[in-house]
Design a protein around this motif. Structure first.
Motif, mmCIF file in Angstrom:
data_model
loop_
_atom_site.group_PDB
_atom_site.id
_atom_site.type_symbol
_atom_site.label_atom_id
_atom_site.label_comp_id
_atom_site.label_asym_id
_atom_site.label_seq_id
_atom_site.Cartn_x
_atom_site.Cartn_y
_atom_site.Cartn_z
ATOM 1 N N LYS A 9 -1.407 2.326 11.399
ATOM 2 C CA LYS A 9 -1.088 1.810 10.070
ATOM 3 C C LYS A 9 0.361 1.368 10.041
ATOM 4 O O LYS A 9 1.258 2.125 10.382
ATOM 5 N N TYR A 50 -9.057 5.067 0.614
ATOM 6 C CA TYR A 50 -8.168 4.618 -0.458
ATOM 7 C C TYR A 50 -7.342 3.430 0.015
ATOM 8 O O TYR A 50 -7.163 2.465 -0.707
ATOM 9 N N ILE A 51 -6.814 3.526 1.227
ATOM 10 C CA ILE A 51 -6.133 2.362 1.785
ATOM 11 C C ILE A 51 -6.801 2.016 3.104
ATOM 12 O O ILE A 51 -7.529 2.835 3.675
ATOM 13 N N ALA A 52 -6.583 0.826 3.576
ATOM 14 C CA ALA A 52 -7.195 0.407 4.834
ATOM 15 C C ALA A 52 -6.204 0.600 5.970
ATOM 16 O O ALA A 52 -4.999 0.604 5.764
ATOM 17 N N LYS A 73 -18.019 7.198 1.206
ATOM 18 C CA LYS A 73 -17.231 7.913 0.198
ATOM 19 C C LYS A 73 -18.057 8.967 -0.527
ATOM 20 O O LYS A 73 -17.510 9.945 -1.027
ATOM 21 N N ASP B 77 -5.924 6.064 -9.908
ATOM 22 C CA ASP B 77 -6.616 5.024 -9.148
ATOM 23 C C ASP B 77 -7.156 5.600 -7.842
ATOM 24 O O ASP B 77 -8.167 5.145 -7.326
ATOM 25 N N GLN B 78 -6.467 6.639 -7.339
ATOM 26 C CA GLN B 78 -6.958 7.262 -6.100
ATOM 27 C C GLN B 78 -8.339 7.882 -6.303
ATOM 28 O O GLN B 78 -9.164 7.858 -5.406
ATOM 29 N N TYR B 81 -10.885 4.779 -6.594
ATOM 30 C CA TYR B 81 -11.126 4.012 -5.374
ATOM 31 C C TYR B 81 -11.660 4.872 -4.229
ATOM 32 O O TYR B 81 -12.108 4.339 -3.221
ATOM 33 N N VAL B 87 -15.667 -1.502 -6.050
ATOM 34 C CA VAL B 87 -14.545 -2.004 -6.841
ATOM 35 C C VAL B 87 -15.042 -2.860 -8.010
ATOM 36 O O VAL B 87 -14.535 -2.758 -9.126
ATOM 37 N N ARG B 285 -5.659 -3.328 -0.932
ATOM 38 C CA ARG B 285 -5.937 -2.139 -0.136
ATOM 39 C C ARG B 285 -6.104 -2.473 1.329
ATOM 40 O O ARG B 285 -6.171 -1.597 2.165
ATOM 41 N N TRP B 286 -6.185 -3.764 1.635
ATOM 42 C CA TRP B 286 -6.272 -4.150 3.048
ATOM 43 C C TRP B 286 -4.934 -4.391 3.676
ATOM 44 O O TRP B 286 -4.848 -4.637 4.856
ATOM 45 N N ARG B 287 -3.889 -4.402 2.861
ATOM 46 C CA ARG B 287 -2.595 -4.772 3.395
ATOM 47 C C ARG B 287 -2.053 -3.727 4.344
ATOM 48 O O ARG B 287 -2.288 -2.558 4.178
#
Lengths: 333, 287
Positions: A9, A50-52, A73, B77-78, B81, B87, B285-287
């Motif tokens: 990451k 939650y994040i990629a 999830k 938001d956690q 998501y 989404v 969220r892909w960043r």
């Protein structure tokens, strides 16, 4: 149960996770240990979808979290670093809301909410507004939320931060219970915390996995010889000559006299050989009162510091050691 | 999704926003009703609806500013998501909650035409047309507000930007008349549009080649058309402004003409913004 493969990451230029891989077996209790900013939360946020990740894969029960996020999830309960609570809801309302977004059938909802409330002891708080709860209770509501829907995997990010010692001990009990029914992953930057409840500890630092083993083996593998610190009442020369008779004690260093009429010694034997009994029988045979005996083997705390390489803490310790070596001229073998 | 709708509606009514929204809408519509219908003894309630479009400036930001900004601020938001909700379900749930509250207000304002109908004859088709238009505009602006709410963590920024965009849409019609109509400025205008679209394209796909090729190809087509058929370019700026102007379409509806093109325009505009909102969240969220 959980498979993490080559996870990387990047936040812009900053590399938060560098190609880490690990697996977690079903029913295992795994502890993530690492200093602040090591990548524990990032790993957890990626595992829960939650994040990629920049690169790499996460499989939960064989399901890719990116390919089928909803399915993956559904198997995870997550308590992030800050419990995700709505301050203007009552505890019951909140738990019912979470149960409904986790797709708990409405017929089972009431029973499940009651069950999780009981598990973390917040039954008395049911009708209270969340914004009026204390930090400890908010944390528990967060935990209750993670348990809803009976997920196979429960992931908790620093669940005991900000709790008082009594609550921490209570929480350990909760973790042990949870560990019996779920695969549980906890993170902490406090060693005793994870070693108390986890089957396996993974030490993470600067985005790398530095070590991964049971707490006992981590301690054993890194213990440097078997060293004891003893305080004996009596004459220094007499003590030294008495100790010389015991060949199991390989090294004797007189350190200092910290109490009137006593001398502190550092005694060491060969690695993995227990010298405590020898010390006791030596002192009792010569009727020299043994006032203190303390292990100098590395504690888990020190292992943690050593592995994560926090030099600013480690350096003064080595200096002190060197200092004792230079003052301990009377070395007897 | 129902869970999200219920939760958002609950929040509107625990944070007072809901009550204030309903009360203000009814109060202000009531004032216009008295001023335009009661005093002048006019049954033309659609004119009231036409005038109260200015309420959107305040009402839409009030409804949408906290929808996503609040979740991010509270870190909830956690929860959303990492839950088994997709989404689009979260976004649509929030959008529908705001839409439902708006519809509630609309239903309450229907008291006024009912009062009129007690004392005289209602121009039914015009009022129905006005209500359809008013509701569609409201739902479309709410979609824009939701989109802006997801772009920022700050409620105030969300509210002010939403206000600004609605304001621009409001004066678009007036602006259209003042725009240069010659072909060259039209070409420049199209060039800017192409750059913006290419920029959005790059932003959402992170593919510089595709965006570049898109920009070059469409610029080429535009220039070729410019030399082939210069006349086509006359007054393009004004025309596109007028096409975009949501309020000029409203005028047609208040005449009692239910034009399918207008209705499709509003609905597709709303859908585009909901889609963009989902897309922004996924991309972030892909960043």
């Amino acid at each position: 149960m959980i498979k993490v493969k080559n996870l990387t990451k990047r936040y812009g230029q900053h590399l938060a996770l560098d190609n880490i891989s690990f697996t977690v077996e079903e029913g295992e209790v795994l502890g993530f240990l690492g200093p602040n900013g090591a990548g524990k939360s990032t790993t957890m946020n990626i595992m829960t979808g939650y994040i990629a990740s920049t690169e790499g894969e996460v499989h939960i029960g064989g399901i890719d979290i990116v390919a089928e996020p909803e399915k993956a999830k559904a198997q995870i309960g997550y308590l992030p670093e800050t419990p995700p609570l709505y301050g203007d809801m009552r505890v019951d309302e909140y738990l019912n809301f979470v149960a409904s977004i986790k797709k708990v059938k409405s017929s089972e909802r009431k029973q499940m909410v009651a069950y999780v409330k009981e598990a973390v002891h917040i039954e008395d708080m049911s009708k209270r507004l969340i914004k009026n709860l204390s930090k400890g209770y908010r944390q528990r509501v967060g935990m209750a939320q993670a348990m809803l829907g009976n997920p196979k995997v429960i992931i908790m990010d620093e669940p005991t931060v900000g709790l008082d010692p009594k609550q921490i001990i209570e929480m350990r009990e909760v973790f042990r219970k949870l560990g019996k029914k779920h695969t549980l992953i906890l993170s902490s930057h406090i060693m005793q915390e994870v070693s108390a409840v986890c089957d396996r500890v993974m030490i993470i630092n600067k985005g790398h996995i530095m070590a991964s083993d049971t707490p006992e083996r981590l301690a054993a593998g890194l213990a440097q010889g078997h060293k004891m610190l003893v305080r004996v009442k009596g004459d220094k020369d007499k003590i030294l000559s008495a100790l010389a008779d015991y060949s199991i004690i390989k090294e004797v260093k007189a350190i200092a006299s910290r109490e009137l009429g006593t001398i502190d010694f550092e005694l060491s034997g060969d690695e993995n050989i227990d010298i405590r009994e020898a010390i006791f029988s030596c002192m009792s045979a010569n009727s020299m009162p043994l006032l203190m005996m303390k292990s100098l083997d590395l504690s888990l705390e020190e292992i943690f510091l050593q592995i994560t390489g926090q030099e600013q803490v480690a350096e003064p310790q080595t200096e002190e050691l060197q200092a004792t070596q230079t003052t301990g001229e009377e070395q007897v073998s | 999704m129902t869970a999200i709708i219920m939760k958002e509606l609950r929040t509107y009514f625990t944070q007072m926003t809901g009550y204030i929204f309903l009360a203000l809408t009814v109060l202000l519509t009531g004032i216009f009703f008295v001023a335009m219908n009661v005093i002048f003894r006019s049954p033309h309630f659609h004119q009231v609806l036409n005038s109260t479009t200015i309420l959107f400036f305040v009402m839409v930001p009030a409804l949408t500013m906290r929808l996503f900004a609040d979740e991010v601020k509270n870190k909830t938001d956690q929860l959303l998501y990492t839950s088994p909700l997709a989404v689009w379900q979260i976004v649509l749930g929030k959008y529908l909650a705001a839409g439902l509250l708006f519809l509630m207000a609309m239903v309450v304002t229907m008291i006024f035409p009912l009062i009129i109908s007690n004392f005289g004859e209602l121009p039914v088709s015009q009022i129905v047309g006005a209500y359809v238009g008013y509701i569609l505009i409201g739902l479309m602006l709410i979609a824009i507000g939701v989109f802006i709410s997801v772009m920022t963590e700050n409620q105030i920024i969300a509210a002010v930007s939403t206000f600004g965009i609605i304001f621009v849409m409001f004066i678009l019609d007036a602006l259209a008349g003042g725009m240069p109509a010659d072909a060259t400025s039209s070409l420049i205008f199209i060039g800017i549009l192409i750059l913006i679209v290419a920029g959005i394209f790059y932003h959402s796909t992170k593919n510089i080649f595709a965006a570049g090729i898109f920009a070059i190809v469409s610029a080429g087509i535009a220039i070729a058309l410019f030399f082939a058929n210069n006349l086509m370019f006359d007054g393009i700026i004004g025309r596109s402004f007028r096409w975009l102007s949501i309020f000029s379409r409203f005028d047609t509806l208040t005449m009692g003409i239910l034009n399918l093109a207008d209705i499709v325009f509003y609905i597709s505009f709303a859908l585009v913004f909901i889609y963009l909102t989902v897309n922004v969240i996924e991309k972030r969220r892909w960043r």
